[in-house]
Motif scaffolding. Sequence first.
Motif, PDB file in Angstrom:
ATOM      1  N   ASP A 138     -17.136  -4.844 -35.391  1.00  0.00           N
ATOM      2  CA  ASP A 138     -17.185  -5.938 -34.410  1.00  0.00           C
ATOM      3  C   ASP A 138     -16.559  -7.187 -34.998  1.00  0.00           C
ATOM      4  OD1 ASP A 138     -18.395  -4.374 -32.588  1.00  0.00           O
ATOM      5  OD2 ASP A 138     -20.422  -5.138 -32.887  1.00  0.00           O
ATOM      6  N   MET A 141     -12.869  -6.851 -35.105  1.00  0.00           N
ATOM      7  CA  MET A 141     -12.279  -6.900 -33.775  1.00  0.00           C
ATOM      8  C   MET A 141     -12.353  -8.297 -33.169  1.00  0.00           C
ATOM      9  SD  MET A 141     -13.521  -3.277 -32.270  1.00  0.00           S
ATOM     10  CE  MET A 141     -13.113  -3.502 -30.561  1.00  0.00           C
ATOM     11  N   SER A 145      -5.852  -9.425 -33.653  1.00  0.00           N
ATOM     12  CA  SER A 145      -5.236  -8.524 -34.632  1.00  0.00           C
ATOM     13  C   SER A 145      -3.986  -9.145 -35.249  1.00  0.00           C
ATOM     14  CB  SER A 145      -4.930  -7.178 -33.979  1.00  0.00           C
ATOM     15  OG  SER A 145      -4.043  -7.375 -32.909  1.00  0.00           O
ATOM     16  N   GLU A 171      -5.879  -2.650 -36.510  1.00  0.00           N
ATOM     17  CA  GLU A 171      -5.999  -1.794 -35.325  1.00  0.00           C
ATOM     18  C   GLU A 171      -7.108  -0.744 -35.391  1.00  0.00           C
ATOM     19  OE1 GLU A 171      -4.545  -2.016 -32.488  1.00  0.00           O
ATOM     20  OE2 GLU A 171      -2.873  -3.386 -32.838  1.00  0.00           O
ATOM     21  N   ARG A 174     -10.684  -0.442 -33.319  1.00  0.00           N
ATOM     22  CA  ARG A 174     -10.671   0.017 -31.940  1.00  0.00           C
ATOM     23  C   ARG A 174     -10.858   1.533 -31.876  1.00  0.00           C
ATOM     24  NH1 ARG A 174      -8.881  -4.618 -29.847  1.00  0.00           N
ATOM     25  NH2 ARG A 174      -7.761  -5.136 -31.737  1.00  0.00           N
TER      26      ARG A 174
END
Lengths: 301, 336
Positions: A138, A141, A145, A171, A174
């Motif tokens: 989390d 993210m 990015s 990336e 995700r």
Amino acid sequence: MSATAPGHVAGAPTLPAILPVPKQRGRIMGFVYRHPTIVIGGLLVGVMIFIAIFAPYLGTTDPTALAPAKRTREPSAIYWFGTDMLGRDVYSRVMYGSRVSLLVGFSVAFCASILGTLIGVVAGFIRSVDAVVMRIMDGLMSIPSILLAIALMALTRASVQNVIVAITIAEFPRVSRLVRGLVLSLREQPYVEAAIASGTRVPVIIWKHILPNTLAALMVQATFICASAMITEATLSFIGAGTPPIVPSWGNIMAEGRALWQVKPYIVFFPAIFLSVTVLAVNLLGDGLRDALDPRLAKRL
Amino acid sequence: MNADRPLLEVNALKKHFPIHGGLLGQVTAKVYAVDGVTFDIRRGETLSLVGESGCGKSTVGKAILRLFSLTEGEVYLDGERIDNMRAGKLRMMRKRVQVVFQDPFSSLNPRMRVRDILAEPLVNFGMVHGRRDLNEKVEALMDKVRLPRDAINRFPHEFSGGQRQRIGIARALAPGADLIICDEAVSALDVSVKAQIINLLADLQDELGLALLFISHDLATVEHLTHRVAVMYLGKIVELTDRRTLFAESHHPYTRALLSAVPVPDPTARRQRVILKGDVPSPINPPTGCRFHTRCPFVFDRCRVEEPLLRPVGDGHLSACHLNQVPGGQVLPTAA
């Protein structure tokens, strides 16, 4: 049955051919008709791969050869895409630039899928790990990015490998989130419970029952990551935080053409078109795969 | 092997699911899914566990399979306690208790061929030696469930619901289990296929001496293959007896209501139906006293405060209702 069917009663007219004769399509045409996005996307990606592999044989010259006397030439029969401010052939640079974009895109998609799957499976199976690891994901993210990639590139020196590593780190959370979600729902499936009841060990359950059923979603996610990685790479190169300037990449070409874009727009125009078409192609392919593999996924991704 | 002991003994089984809520995910409530269930199954016997949705009957099945650990209680298989077994031993115990699930579509891995599905338990329990042996055993299983042998190279989606359920049964038969838990195994099938599968299960039971724990919400189905029936309501067994007694002279008001809900294929039949009012109370906050008191047509004061125990009311007939203790207070068949 047929003797008593109404159509065979004496005197009754035979049924008119109200239904059109089904068109006989070949297997290939049928596939094109059903999945046009896969076909178009796949073909365009195929063309890009072809260009990347056979760049030296496509009428290109050395993309790094300087020719100050011939700088900023307009596109012509000799210089198809013109030359840049150092006299380098833009056509050759764009063709060679596809190598960087595709390499970064595919490598990031591959590495992020592997890493994300690994973490997603572990988090999906071990509750104590899940709580900690998913909070870290989390956190990763929550950073855009591109910012994360810039920060990571600032820590190392510019090279294609470092770009791949930086974008992968940006990336993969995700993927891990997607895989974790899938694992959590798949492990409740009756066939997994039946496998447990059949004495199957956990690693075998993951390998034989969980992973094959995440593959469809994973492939779709990978194509989207591939597209987004290409854009991130171009962005990084454009702002000078990506591949070293000596490597012809689409981002670099655009960055160098930026100063002249009002008078010589073609220097920016050609790499931009190639980048857009490639990203569009990969996204079309991903969209098509998603629809073909599992229509229900459309909501989840 | 103890011949005198039942194959499976379940003693005061409880399974409470915690509900996590709040900021830190602390336990805010519990679902009392199964709250003290005791029964046993003898070798070659069919015991049916019936009740409406959410009464905890599937949880009992999964607890016996050890798909999760129990909150409380003991489970013995052949006199050996299995509810606290360690992982290594548990894996070999699984050979003896198998399961057939309700949904024939999600109970088979869509990416495995029938051969691999059936081979899985055989390989796990080290029951095959070499590829030829495996093929022979898989083909023998296909014969047992009356499926064509050449179907083993197909994927589950190439079969119909009934055929898939046969594959599920073949998988359960593969390790040579003593007990098969059929968790609503025929509920998802249409009537004619349902009858075929029930007949198949009955044949297999005769052939192999299997014990079956048949979990179902449908008394009409149960009537055809069971020896004894346990009726569950909100995590507890309210009545347990043999099939004939249950269908002819059940004591518990809930059983009566369930029986009156069984459809009779005769449009002219006029029956007095027991229609229960209201919904099943939440298992998160079950009623005090008798759990059925909120919907029972015969409720009286004692039911609201004191929980009735499962007591014998006849030969092998257990019932949990205060009316059983009132002389002449039993709800007799004519009263319904």
